[in-house]
Scaffold this motif. Structure first.
Motif, PDB file in Angstrom:
ATOM      1  N   PRO A  19       4.894  -2.770 -15.554  1.00 52.43           N
ATOM      2  CA  PRO A  19       4.533  -2.730 -14.123  1.00 52.43           C
ATOM      3  C   PRO A  19       4.304  -4.053 -13.478  1.00 52.43           C
ATOM      4  O   PRO A  19       4.098  -5.010 -14.400  1.00 52.43           O
ATOM      5  CB  PRO A  19       3.605  -1.559 -13.779  1.00 52.43           C
ATOM      6  CG  PRO A  19       3.130  -1.083 -14.907  1.00 52.43           C
ATOM      7  CD  PRO A  19       3.700  -2.007 -16.251  1.00 52.43           C
ATOM      8  N   SER A  20       4.589  -4.431 -12.171  1.00 54.40           N
ATOM      9  CA  SER A  20       4.349  -5.776 -11.778  1.00 54.40           C
ATOM     10  C   SER A  20       2.990  -6.156 -11.876  1.00 54.40           C
ATOM     11  O   SER A  20       2.160  -5.156 -12.000  1.00 54.40           O
ATOM     12  CB  SER A  20       4.808  -5.465 -10.132  1.00 54.40           C
ATOM     13  OG  SER A  20       3.845  -4.792  -9.391  1.00 54.40           O
ATOM     14  N   GLY A  21       2.997  -7.374 -11.962  1.00 50.92           N
ATOM     15  CA  GLY A  21       1.361  -7.859 -11.830  1.00 50.92           C
ATOM     16  C   GLY A  21       0.645  -7.316 -10.676  1.00 50.92           C
ATOM     17  O   GLY A  21      -0.546  -7.048 -11.063  1.00 50.92           O
ATOM     18  N   THR A  22       1.357  -7.133  -9.609  1.00 51.14           N
ATOM     19  CA  THR A  22       0.499  -6.623  -8.283  1.00 51.14           C
ATOM     20  C   THR A  22      -0.135  -5.155  -8.562  1.00 51.14           C
ATOM     21  O   THR A  22      -0.901  -4.857  -8.226  1.00 51.14           O
ATOM     22  CB  THR A  22       1.198  -6.742  -7.184  1.00 51.14           C
ATOM     23  OG1 THR A  22       1.522  -8.167  -6.884  1.00 51.14           O
ATOM     24  CG2 THR A  22       0.405  -6.060  -5.699  1.00 51.14           C
ATOM     25  N   ALA A  23       1.013  -4.310  -9.305  1.00 50.01           N
ATOM     26  CA  ALA A  23       0.672  -2.923  -9.557  1.00 50.01           C
ATOM     27  C   ALA A  23      -0.696  -2.883 -10.380  1.00 50.01           C
ATOM     28  O   ALA A  23      -1.428  -2.283 -10.117  1.00 50.01           O
ATOM     29  CB  ALA A  23       1.905  -2.219 -10.164  1.00 50.01           C
ATOM     30  N   LEU A  24      -0.474  -3.810 -11.498  1.00 49.75           N
ATOM     31  CA  LEU A  24      -1.734  -4.001 -12.524  1.00 49.75           C
ATOM     32  C   LEU A  24      -2.930  -4.299 -11.946  1.00 49.75           C
ATOM     33  O   LEU A  24      -4.088  -3.771 -12.153  1.00 49.75           O
ATOM     34  CB  LEU A  24      -1.319  -4.633 -13.751  1.00 49.75           C
ATOM     35  CG  LEU A  24      -0.135  -4.355 -14.402  1.00 49.75           C
ATOM     36  CD1 LEU A  24       0.230  -5.546 -15.433  1.00 49.75           C
ATOM     37  CD2 LEU A  24      -0.543  -2.860 -15.235  1.00 49.75           C
TER      38      LEU A  24
END
Ligand code: NAD
Length: 266
Positions: free
Chosen positions: A162-167
């Motif tokens: 998943p995207s760094g932002t989602a994480l």
């Protein structure tokens, strides 16, 4: 503040060069690209779509770092790690936007923060950083009968998921619940998965077209669903935030900082 851009011919690199040129109190001091890149020798202003600067793209990170107070790096994990080691040896502050680091790489970056200035954020937009705070707050108020699911969509070129932002949203939700994300997260579902474990934080990833970045965190209970969503329409929001972070970093003591520190949200 002399600011150098690593990966200056990339999607974010070009935006960053333009933002530095436009920012008050900032001066573009150089830009790098990968050895063999066709953009070596190109004028940074031409790449950024602004006016000529007389500064050209180099493949020597060392040369750029020597002429720079703060390096902004939106490249790839291995490349950023090499730059971080070089920046540490020169005492140059670093703003990192790259995503997709391994746990081991993140540990090493945190260690650099003991002696050097590092600002690292998976997302430099003001809205997303506010969203992270709201996600933590919502997770702390809503109990385990609210299932947490994080959905993100990005353009077809994105290489990590998943995207760094989602994480980062997952980390914020886990912090709100006082649990460790790694212990409760489901990053992929496929086949006969069985029922959803209580307390789980789930992720779903969509890829397609030119979507700059969209993130939603859902708190789904039996009788209601609460959602927080952020949609980025233009990469310039990340570039503007990163340049703001670079100017801020120039006057900080050693530390491993987030964009929430830069914005005073933490
Ligand atoms: P991109 O592929 O367009 O740009 C990366 C650039 O780095 C390329 O031009 C590439 O040639 C260059 N590069 C590779 N090796 C290099 C080296 N050794 N030295 C110098 N340059 C080198 O990718 P992008 O869309 O600009 O994204 C870059 C990174 O930033 C990704 O990890 C992405 O997820 C992340 N990102 C973060 C944010 C944020 O707000 N934190 C926002 C957007 C993108």
């Amino acid at each position: 503040m002399k600011i150098g851009i690593a990966g200056v011919a990339g999607r974010m690199g070009r935006m960053l060069a333009a933002e530095v040129q436009a920012a008050e109190g900032a001066e573009l001091s150089g830009g790098t690209e990968a050895p063999g890149s066709p953009f070596i020798g190109a004028d940074l202003g031409t790449l950024a779509g602004t006016s000529e600067t007389g500064i050209t793209v180099t493949d020597s990170a060392g040369t750029m770092i020597e002429a720079t107070d703060v390096i902004i790096d939106f490249t790839a994990p291995q490349v950023t790690m090499a730059h971080a080691r070089l920046a540490a040896s020169h005492g140059t502050a670093m703003v990192i936007g790259t995503t997709g680091f391994s746990a081991e790489q993140l540990r090493e970056l945190h260690e650099f923060g003991d002696k050097h200035v590092i600002v690292h954020a998976a997302n430099f937009s003001v809205g997303v950083n506010l969203l992270l705070g709201l996600t933590e707050q919502a997770a702390s108020v809503l109990g385990e009968d609210y299932d947490i699911e994080i959905v993100e969509m990005h353009h077809r070129h994105k290489v990590d998921a998943p995207s760094g932002t989602a994480l980062a949203m997952g980390e914020a939700a886990a912090a709100g619940r006082k649990v460790n994300l790694a212990d409760v997260s489901t990053r992929v579902r496929d086949g006969h998965t069985g029922p959803r474990p209580a307390g789980n934080i789930g992720f779903a990833t969509l890829r397609g077209g030119g979507v700059v970045g969209e993130h939603t965190v859902m708190f789904a209970a039996d009788g209601e669903r609460f959602e927080l969503t952020h949609k980025a329409a233009d990469r310039s929001v990340f570039a503007a935030g990163a340049v703001r972070a670079a100017i801020w970093a120039g006057s900080q003591g050693p530390g491993y900082y987030s964009m929430r520190d830069v914005l005073g949200f933490s």
